[in-house]
Design a protein around this motif. Structure first.
Motif, PDB file in Angstrom:
ATOM      1  N   PRO A   1       0.811  -1.222   0.000  1.00  0.00           N
ATOM      2  CA  PRO A   1       0.000   0.000   0.000  1.00  0.00           C
ATOM      3  C   PRO A   1       0.846   1.275   0.000  1.00  0.00           C
ATOM      4  N   ILE A   2       2.001   1.228   0.647  1.00  0.00           N
ATOM      5  CA  ILE A   2       2.886   2.402   0.635  1.00  0.00           C
ATOM      6  C   ILE A   2       3.378   2.657  -0.783  1.00  0.00           C
ATOM      7  N   PHE A   3       3.799   1.592  -1.483  1.00  0.00           N
ATOM      8  CA  PHE A   3       4.248   1.744  -2.869  1.00  0.00           C
ATOM      9  C   PHE A   3       3.115   2.261  -3.752  1.00  0.00           C
ATOM     10  N   ALA A   4       1.904   1.776  -3.532  1.00  0.00           N
ATOM     11  CA  ALA A   4       0.756   2.228  -4.322  1.00  0.00           C
ATOM     12  C   ALA A   4       0.465   3.708  -4.073  1.00  0.00           C
ATOM     13  N   CYS A   5       0.538   4.130  -2.821  1.00  0.00           N
ATOM     14  CA  CYS A   5       0.323   5.551  -2.496  1.00  0.00           C
ATOM     15  C   CYS A   5       1.412   6.425  -3.111  1.00  0.00           C
ATOM     16  N   MET A   6       2.647   5.939  -3.101  1.00  0.00           N
ATOM     17  CA  MET A   6       3.732   6.695  -3.732  1.00  0.00           C
ATOM     18  C   MET A   6       3.487   6.834  -5.229  1.00  0.00           C
ATOM     19  N   GLY A   7       2.995   5.785  -5.863  1.00  0.00           N
ATOM     20  CA  GLY A   7       2.681   5.851  -7.291  1.00  0.00           C
ATOM     21  C   GLY A   7       1.545   6.814  -7.572  1.00  0.00           C
ATOM     22  N   CYS A   8       0.505   6.786  -6.743  1.00  0.00           N
ATOM     23  CA  CYS A   8      -0.614   7.720  -6.919  1.00  0.00           C
ATOM     24  C   CYS A   8      -0.170   9.157  -6.713  1.00  0.00           C
ATOM     25  N   LEU A   9       0.656   9.387  -5.704  1.00  0.00           N
ATOM     26  CA  LEU A   9       1.163  10.734  -5.448  1.00  0.00           C
ATOM     27  C   LEU A   9       2.017  11.229  -6.614  1.00  0.00           C
ATOM     28  N   GLY A  10       2.846  10.359  -7.163  1.00  0.00           N
ATOM     29  CA  GLY A  10       3.644  10.731  -8.327  1.00  0.00           C
ATOM     30  C   GLY A  10       2.777  11.053  -9.530  1.00  0.00           C
ATOM     31  N   GLY A  11       1.713  10.288  -9.732  1.00  0.00           N
ATOM     32  CA  GLY A  11       0.792  10.575 -10.835  1.00  0.00           C
ATOM     33  C   GLY A  11       0.073  11.901 -10.659  1.00  0.00           C
ATOM     34  N   LEU A  12      -0.363  12.187  -9.438  1.00  0.00           N
ATOM     35  CA  LEU A  12      -1.028  13.470  -9.168  1.00  0.00           C
ATOM     36  C   LEU A  12      -0.074  14.651  -9.347  1.00  0.00           C
ATOM     37  N   MET A  13       1.171  14.478  -8.912  1.00  0.00           N
ATOM     38  CA  MET A  13       2.148  15.547  -9.101  1.00  0.00           C
ATOM     39  C   MET A  13       2.438  15.761 -10.593  1.00  0.00           C
ATOM     40  N   GLY A  14       2.481  14.686 -11.360  1.00  0.00           N
ATOM     41  CA  GLY A  14       2.668  14.811 -12.804  1.00  0.00           C
ATOM     42  C   GLY A  14       1.501  15.530 -13.461  1.00  0.00           C
ATOM     43  N   ALA A  15       0.273  15.211 -13.047  1.00  0.00           N
ATOM     44  CA  ALA A  15      -0.902  15.891 -13.596  1.00  0.00           C
ATOM     45  C   ALA A  15      -0.903  17.365 -13.232  1.00  0.00           C
ATOM     46  N   LEU A  16      -0.502  17.683 -12.001  1.00  0.00           N
ATOM     47  CA  LEU A  16      -0.397  19.080 -11.582  1.00  0.00           C
ATOM     48  C   LEU A  16       0.654  19.821 -12.404  1.00  0.00           C
ATOM     49  N   PHE A  17       1.785  19.176 -12.674  1.00  0.00           N
ATOM     50  CA  PHE A  17       2.830  19.794 -13.483  1.00  0.00           C
ATOM     51  C   PHE A  17       2.335  20.071 -14.898  1.00  0.00           C
ATOM     52  N   VAL A  18       1.643  19.115 -15.498  1.00  0.00           N
ATOM     53  CA  VAL A  18       1.124  19.310 -16.859  1.00  0.00           C
ATOM     54  C   VAL A  18       0.108  20.440 -16.881  1.00  0.00           C
ATOM     55  N   ASN A  19      -0.794  20.485 -15.899  1.00  0.00           N
ATOM     56  CA  ASN A  19      -1.803  21.534 -15.832  1.00  0.00           C
ATOM     57  C   ASN A  19      -1.159  22.910 -15.659  1.00  0.00           C
ATOM     58  N   THR A  20      -0.173  23.001 -14.786  1.00  0.00           N
ATOM     59  CA  THR A  20       0.531  24.270 -14.580  1.00  0.00           C
ATOM     60  C   THR A  20       1.281  24.687 -15.839  1.00  0.00           C
ATOM     61  N   ASN A  21       1.900  23.742 -16.509  1.00  0.00           N
ATOM     62  CA  ASN A  21       2.625  24.053 -17.734  1.00  0.00           C
ATOM     63  C   ASN A  21       1.690  24.557 -18.828  1.00  0.00           C
ATOM     64  N   VAL A  22       0.500  23.991 -18.934  1.00  0.00           N
ATOM     65  CA  VAL A  22      -0.478  24.458 -19.927  1.00  0.00           C
ATOM     66  C   VAL A  22      -0.894  25.899 -19.619  1.00  0.00           C
ATOM     67  N   LYS A  23      -1.134  26.195 -18.349  1.00  0.00           N
ATOM     68  CA  LYS A  23      -1.542  27.563 -17.980  1.00  0.00           C
ATOM     69  C   LYS A  23      -0.414  28.572 -18.224  1.00  0.00           C
ATOM     70  N   ILE A  24       0.813  28.194 -17.902  1.00  0.00           N
ATOM     71  CA  ILE A  24       1.945  29.091 -18.154  1.00  0.00           C
ATOM     72  C   ILE A  24       2.118  29.320 -19.646  1.00  0.00           C
TER      73      ILE A  24
END
Length: 109
Positions: A53-76
């Motif tokens: 479960p820790i590995f799964a949470c780390m993967g989900c957190l990495g995916g959310l951070m990637g989505a946030l980065f893409v969204n921020t990059n589109v706005k910039i």
């Protein structure tokens, strides 16, 4: 794939099948063409089942951070297209100098 993984897990529980939480997984590394005879990774790199479960949470957190980065990059990029057009060479140069100065200040201070 799930059947092979389950078989490997159950194969590693030969010491005590009731003690599933403390079983060392990842020690059986025979996946067809790859064997662990030379590298012996199974002696060094193993994991417990409660870590999944820790590995799964780390993967989900990495995916959310990637989505946030893409969204921020589109706005910039939208802001850059709006306020710094390609036809304005002086604004483009000022942007490059600003980014260079900001990067140098953050990295060297």
């Amino acid at each position: 794939c799930i059947g092979v993984l389950t078989t490997h897990w159950l194969d590693q529980l030969d010491f005590d099948a009731t003690d599933f939480a403390r079983a060392k997984f990842g020690t059986h590394r025979d996946f067809g063409l790859y064997t662990d005879d030379e590298a012996n990774y199974s002696r060094v790199y193993w994991w417990y089942f409660w870590e999944v479960p820790i590995f799964a949470c780390m993967g989900c957190l990495g995916g959310l951070m990637g989505a946030l980065f893409v969204n921020t990059n589109v706005k910039i990029t939208m802001l850059r297209q709006k306020y710094i057009p390609v036809s304005s060479k002086h604004k483009r140069l000022a942007e490059v100098l600003f980014v260079c100065a900001t990067t140098a200040t953050v990295m060297f201070v």
